[in-house]
Motif scaffolding. Structure first.
Motif, mmCIF file in Angstrom:
data_model
loop_
_atom_site.group_PDB
_atom_site.id
_atom_site.type_symbol
_atom_site.label_atom_id
_atom_site.label_comp_id
_atom_site.label_asym_id
_atom_site.label_seq_id
_atom_site.Cartn_x
_atom_site.Cartn_y
_atom_site.Cartn_z
ATOM 1 N N ASP A 1 -6.153 -6.781 2.800
ATOM 2 C CA ASP A 1 -6.830 -5.923 3.780
ATOM 3 C C ASP A 1 -6.159 -4.559 3.935
ATOM 4 O O ASP A 1 -6.562 -3.759 4.786
ATOM 5 N N PHE B 1 -6.295 -2.293 1.650
ATOM 6 C CA PHE B 1 -6.994 -1.384 0.751
ATOM 7 C C PHE B 1 -8.473 -1.341 1.151
ATOM 8 O O PHE B 1 -9.279 -2.158 0.696
ATOM 9 N N PRO B 2 -8.842 -0.399 2.018
ATOM 10 C CA PRO B 2 -10.118 -0.474 2.742
ATOM 11 C C PRO B 2 -11.368 -0.315 1.895
ATOM 12 O O PRO B 2 -12.448 -0.720 2.327
ATOM 13 N N ASN B 3 -11.261 0.273 0.700
ATOM 14 C CA ASN B 3 -12.454 0.506 -0.111
ATOM 15 C C ASN B 3 -12.544 -0.412 -1.326
ATOM 16 O O ASN B 3 -13.478 -0.290 -2.124
ATOM 17 N N THR C 1 -10.115 0.941 -6.066
ATOM 18 C CA THR C 1 -11.535 0.597 -6.170
ATOM 19 C C THR C 1 -11.767 -0.909 -6.262
ATOM 20 O O THR C 1 -12.810 -1.411 -5.834
ATOM 21 N N ARG D 1 -17.847 -7.495 -0.216
ATOM 22 C CA ARG D 1 -16.841 -6.804 -1.032
ATOM 23 C C ARG D 1 -16.043 -7.809 -1.854
ATOM 24 O O ARG D 1 -14.902 -7.572 -2.197
ATOM 25 N N ARG E 1 -3.469 6.844 -2.852
ATOM 26 C CA ARG E 1 -3.535 6.377 -1.475
ATOM 27 C C ARG E 1 -4.195 4.988 -1.467
ATOM 28 O O ARG E 1 -4.919 4.646 -2.404
ATOM 29 N N PRO E 2 -3.980 4.205 -0.425
ATOM 30 C CA PRO E 2 -4.618 2.876 -0.373
ATOM 31 C C PRO E 2 -6.132 2.933 -0.533
ATOM 32 O O PRO E 2 -6.727 2.063 -1.175
ATOM 33 N N GLU E 3 -6.758 3.967 0.027
ATOM 34 C CA GLU E 3 -8.220 4.074 -0.052
ATOM 35 C C GLU E 3 -8.713 4.452 -1.446
ATOM 36 O O GLU E 3 -9.923 4.394 -1.725
ATOM 37 N N ASP E 4 -7.791 4.819 -2.350
ATOM 38 C CA ASP E 4 -8.182 5.138 -3.726
ATOM 39 C C ASP E 4 -8.417 3.891 -4.569
ATOM 40 O O ASP E 4 -9.042 3.977 -5.637
ATOM 41 N N ASP F 1 0.825 -1.211 0.000
ATOM 42 C CA ASP F 1 0.000 0.000 0.000
ATOM 43 C C ASP F 1 0.857 1.259 0.000
ATOM 44 O O ASP F 1 0.469 2.285 -0.576
#
Length: 282
Positions: A126, A128-130, A110, A173, A105-108, A96
């Protein structure tokens, strides 16, 4: 009335076609670790001379779309996993953290397309939260079930990764891809066939004029592809299928240079560098 329906159908089909054609992707390979010493190619490809060696890297692949998609192929691993010690890993950067080198960023992220559930390709899922993950249904079922019924059938798998994947599924997810030649999103398809794991998949991306294949471990190193040599039996359920899959990739990619193996360090000398340990595949 029939004419109105016909015209409406044509307009809808043309809109779908235009949307598909307007989506463009850029593909990057990000190296986050290496094996400290060259390894014999014969460990990666049947029939290779034991005196020949190859430098081995661990990498993930990033697909950036102009449609807002930031898709990873595979998720890498965390360096505390015991199996990493067996490979004498050097230069580790958490997967990440590598994204900062391409302005993300990791949250980017998809989506994550999981080529197969070996620890070095799934353990970082895990981070990459989103992200929504995609894995072959048969590979998932084997990974979380059948593989653990026998001591000899879960090589390359780690129990904590099973839990991570099940939790992702319970969080809704995770999509279980059912079979070969399936579209993930416009311009991106997955294919099965090499049987590196029970039903591993590779990814084809249309970037405009080019069709690029991210083979991951469906091709371990360039030697496999260039000599059409299978991984040894411990690297695939079916050595014949491994070769047949590579032959198929050659018919799907727009150029053989756009078939990218899973672990060959030479990838990073064959394409232009855009940042430290990051190349763009074009």
């Amino acid at each position: 009335m029939k004419n109105i329906i016909l015209i409406s159908s044509i307009l809808i089909l043309n809109s779908i076609k235009a949307f598909s054609q307007s989506v463009k992707y850029e593909i990057y390979a990000l190296k986050y670790a290496s094996v400290a010493h060259p390894t014999p190619i014969s460990e990666w490809a049947m029939g290779a001379a034991p005196t020949d060696s190859v430098n081995v890297d661990f990498m993930i692949w990033l697909i950036n779309g102009n449609n807002g998609k930031h898709i990873l192929v595979d998720a890498g691993f965390l360096n505390d996993i015991p199996e990493a010690k067996d490979f004498d890993v050097k230069g580790f950067v958490r997967p990440d953290s590598m994204l900062a080198r391409v302005g993300l960023r990791p949250e980017d992220i998809t989506d994550i397309i999981i080529s197969h559930p070996h620890w070095d390709h799934i353990d970082g899922i895990d981070l990459f939260p989103n992200a929504h993950a995609w894995i072959q249904k048969e590979d998932f079922n084997y990974f979380v079930g059948t593989a653990w019924q026998n001591d000899s059938t879960h090589g390359g798998f780690n129990k904590r990764d099973v839990i991570k994947l099940i939790e992702l599924n319970m969080a809704r997810r995770l999509t279980l891809v059912d079979g070969d030649n399936k579209q993930i999103t416009p311009g991106i398809k997955v294919y099965t066939g090499s049987r590196h794991t029970f039903n591993s998949q590779f990814v084809l991306v249309e970037t405009g004029p080019d069709k690029i294949i991210i083979a991951s471990d469906n091709i371990w190193v360039y030697y496999n592809l260039e000599h059409l040599k299978s991984a040894p039996p411990y690297g695939t359920f079916d050595t014949t299928a491994y070769v047949t899959s590579m032959k198929r990739m050659k018919t799907l990619a727009s150029n053989i240079k756009f078939i990218i193996p899973g672990h060959d360090a030479a990838v990073f000398s064959r394409f232009p560098s855009v940042a430290e340990d990051v190349i763009r595949i074009r």
